[in-house]
Write a protein that holds these residues in place. Structure first.
Motif, PDB file in Angstrom:
ATOM      1  N   ALA A  24       0.838  -1.204   0.000  1.00  0.00           N
ATOM      2  CA  ALA A  24       0.000   0.000   0.000  1.00  0.00           C
ATOM      3  C   ALA A  24       0.872   1.254   0.000  1.00  0.00           C
ATOM      4  O   ALA A  24       0.571   2.241  -0.682  1.00  0.00           O
ATOM      5  N   LEU A  25       1.957   1.214   0.766  1.00  0.00           N
ATOM      6  CA  LEU A  25       2.868   2.356   0.798  1.00  0.00           C
ATOM      7  C   LEU A  25       3.544   2.562  -0.549  1.00  0.00           C
ATOM      8  O   LEU A  25       3.742   3.698  -0.995  1.00  0.00           O
ATOM      9  N   THR A  26       3.884   1.482  -1.209  1.00  0.00           N
ATOM     10  CA  THR A  26       4.482   1.572  -2.540  1.00  0.00           C
ATOM     11  C   THR A  26       3.494   2.180  -3.523  1.00  0.00           C
ATOM     12  O   THR A  26       3.855   3.044  -4.336  1.00  0.00           O
ATOM     13  N   LEU A  27       2.254   1.754  -3.455  1.00  0.00           N
ATOM     14  CA  LEU A  27       1.211   2.320  -4.314  1.00  0.00           C
ATOM     15  C   LEU A  27       1.029   3.807  -4.017  1.00  0.00           C
ATOM     16  O   LEU A  27       0.929   4.621  -4.942  1.00  0.00           O
ATOM     17  N   LEU A  28       1.010   4.167  -2.741  1.00  0.00           N
ATOM     18  CA  LEU A  28       0.875   5.568  -2.355  1.00  0.00           C
ATOM     19  C   LEU A  28       2.026   6.399  -2.930  1.00  0.00           C
ATOM     20  O   LEU A  28       1.815   7.483  -3.469  1.00  0.00           O
ATOM     21  N   ARG A  29       3.234   5.866  -2.854  1.00  0.00           N
ATOM     22  CA  ARG A  29       4.397   6.554  -3.417  1.00  0.00           C
ATOM     23  C   ARG A  29       4.232   6.776  -4.914  1.00  0.00           C
ATOM     24  O   ARG A  29       4.438   7.870  -5.431  1.00  0.00           O
ATOM     25  N   ASP A  30       3.820   5.723  -5.618  1.00  0.00           N
ATOM     26  CA  ASP A  30       3.672   5.815  -7.076  1.00  0.00           C
ATOM     27  C   ASP A  30       2.593   6.812  -7.477  1.00  0.00           C
ATOM     28  O   ASP A  30       2.768   7.581  -8.429  1.00  0.00           O
ATOM     29  N   VAL A  31       1.479   6.817  -6.744  1.00  0.00           N
ATOM     30  CA  VAL A  31       0.399   7.762  -7.033  1.00  0.00           C
ATOM     31  C   VAL A  31       0.864   9.194  -6.772  1.00  0.00           C
ATOM     32  O   VAL A  31       0.579  10.100  -7.556  1.00  0.00           O
ATOM     33  N   ALA A  32       1.585   9.396  -5.684  1.00  0.00           N
ATOM     34  CA  ALA A  32       2.083  10.739  -5.362  1.00  0.00           C
ATOM     35  C   ALA A  32       3.029  11.246  -6.444  1.00  0.00           C
ATOM     36  O   ALA A  32       2.942  12.394  -6.877  1.00  0.00           O
ATOM     37  N   ILE A  33       3.930  10.398  -6.900  1.00  0.00           N
ATOM     38  CA  ILE A  33       4.881  10.798  -7.945  1.00  0.00           C
ATOM     39  C   ILE A  33       4.146  11.092  -9.247  1.00  0.00           C
ATOM     40  O   ILE A  33       4.409  12.102  -9.901  1.00  0.00           O
ATOM     41  N   GLU A  34       3.233  10.231  -9.615  1.00  0.00           N
ATOM     42  CA  GLU A  34       2.473  10.435 -10.855  1.00  0.00           C
ATOM     43  C   GLU A  34       1.658  11.725 -10.794  1.00  0.00           C
ATOM     44  O   GLU A  34       1.604  12.481 -11.757  1.00  0.00           O
ATOM     45  N   SER A  35       1.051  11.990  -9.654  1.00  0.00           N
ATOM     46  CA  SER A  35       0.254  13.211  -9.493  1.00  0.00           C
ATOM     47  C   SER A  35       1.128  14.457  -9.561  1.00  0.00           C
ATOM     48  O   SER A  35       0.692  15.509 -10.035  1.00  0.00           O
ATOM     49  N   ALA A  36       2.330  14.357  -9.070  1.00  0.00           N
ATOM     50  CA  ALA A  36       3.230  15.509  -9.053  1.00  0.00           C
ATOM     51  C   ALA A  36       3.798  15.832 -10.430  1.00  0.00           C
ATOM     52  O   ALA A  36       4.206  16.970 -10.678  1.00  0.00           O
ATOM     53  N   GLN A  37       3.821  14.861 -11.337  1.00  0.00           N
ATOM     54  CA  GLN A  37       4.445  15.066 -12.646  1.00  0.00           C
ATOM     55  C   GLN A  37       3.827  16.233 -13.411  1.00  0.00           C
ATOM     56  O   GLN A  37       4.537  17.035 -14.011  1.00  0.00           O
ATOM     57  N   GLU A  38       2.507  16.355 -13.387  1.00  0.00           N
ATOM     58  CA  GLU A  38       1.842  17.434 -14.108  1.00  0.00           C
ATOM     59  C   GLU A  38       2.233  18.791 -13.524  1.00  0.00           C
ATOM     60  O   GLU A  38       2.514  19.734 -14.242  1.00  0.00           O
ATOM     61  N   HIS A  39       2.281  18.859 -12.195  1.00  0.00           N
ATOM     62  CA  HIS A  39       2.669  20.105 -11.536  1.00  0.00           C
ATOM     63  C   HIS A  39       4.118  20.451 -11.851  1.00  0.00           C
ATOM     64  O   HIS A  39       4.449  21.599 -12.140  1.00  0.00           O
ATOM     65  N   ILE A  40       4.989  19.457 -11.795  1.00  0.00           N
ATOM     66  CA  ILE A  40       6.413  19.679 -12.053  1.00  0.00           C
ATOM     67  C   ILE A  40       6.622  20.141 -13.495  1.00  0.00           C
ATOM     68  O   ILE A  40       7.377  21.075 -13.749  1.00  0.00           O
ATOM     69  N   ALA A  41       5.952  19.497 -14.434  1.00  0.00           N
ATOM     70  CA  ALA A  41       6.093  19.879 -15.844  1.00  0.00           C
ATOM     71  C   ALA A  41       5.648  21.327 -16.051  1.00  0.00           C
ATOM     72  O   ALA A  41       6.311  22.093 -16.750  1.00  0.00           O
ATOM     73  N   GLY A  42       4.535  21.708 -15.437  1.00  0.00           N
ATOM     74  CA  GLY A  42       4.054  23.084 -15.548  1.00  0.00           C
ATOM     75  C   GLY A  42       5.028  24.069 -14.936  1.00  0.00           C
ATOM     76  O   GLY A  42       5.258  25.154 -15.464  1.00  0.00           O
ATOM     77  N   HIS A  43       5.627  23.701 -13.828  1.00  0.00           N
ATOM     78  CA  HIS A  43       6.597  24.571 -13.162  1.00  0.00           C
ATOM     79  C   HIS A  43       7.858  24.732 -14.016  1.00  0.00           C
ATOM     80  O   HIS A  43       8.396  25.828 -14.119  1.00  0.00           O
ATOM     81  N   LEU A  44       8.317  23.654 -14.628  1.00  0.00           N
ATOM     82  CA  LEU A  44       9.520  23.733 -15.466  1.00  0.00           C
ATOM     83  C   LEU A  44       9.302  24.645 -16.662  1.00  0.00           C
ATOM     84  O   LEU A  44      10.220  25.331 -17.092  1.00  0.00           O
ATOM     85  N   GLU A  45       8.080  24.655 -17.210  1.00  0.00           N
ATOM     86  CA  GLU A  45       7.811  25.541 -18.336  1.00  0.00           C
ATOM     87  C   GLU A  45       7.980  26.998 -17.932  1.00  0.00           C
ATOM     88  O   GLU A  45       8.376  27.829 -18.723  1.00  0.00           O
ATOM     89  N   ILE A  46       7.678  27.301 -16.672  1.00  0.00           N
ATOM     90  CA  ILE A  46       7.830  28.663 -16.179  1.00  0.00           C
ATOM     91  C   ILE A  46       9.301  28.970 -15.907  1.00  0.00           C
ATOM     92  O   ILE A  46       9.797  30.040 -16.219  1.00  0.00           O
ATOM     93  N   VAL A  47      10.021  28.027 -15.341  1.00  0.00           N
ATOM     94  CA  VAL A  47      11.404  28.239 -14.924  1.00  0.00           C
ATOM     95  C   VAL A  47      12.371  28.207 -16.101  1.00  0.00           C
ATOM     96  O   VAL A  47      13.297  28.998 -16.167  1.00  0.00           O
TER      97      VAL A  47
END
Length: 114
Positions: A24-47
């Protein structure tokens, strides 16, 4: 950040509980990383400034220490054209000097791909 730190001793029961929860913790980690990818990509476009192909070439040669004249010879264009690209690069980075451009580009990892 998820931490499993505890003030309790790491006992056999704790190991067993952790082993049961690990999937369950591994799944939680994977979901958190996947969810963050969209935010990170958007942030990199700004930076990370969007540079043209020619601006990337100029940035590469600038980081190598080439002068405006040397870049004009390498890229087969006039010094005025190089200065035009350099002005655009400085503007996109929001700085006023070549040194500042190179420093910022290196810091955000652009020189690895320029």
């Amino acid at each position: 950040m998820l931490s499993l730190a505890s003030s309790e001793d790491f006992t056999a029961r704790t190991k067993r509980d952790l082993s049961l929860r690990l999937p369950a913790l591994t799944l939680l980690r994977d979901v958190a990383i996947e969810s963050a990818q969209e935010h990170i990509a958007g942030h990199l476009e700004i930076v990370v400034p969007k540079l043209t192909k020619r601006e990337k070439e100029c940035l590469k040669w600038m980081a190598s220490g080439k002068s405006t004249w040397e870049m004009s010879q390498i890229l087969s264009c006039s010094e005025a054209t190089i200065n035009f690209h350099m002005m655009n690069i400085r503007s996109k980075f929001g700085v006023f000097s070549r040194v500042a451009v190179v420093f910022k580009a290196a810091r955000i990892g652009l020189l690895d791909t320029a």
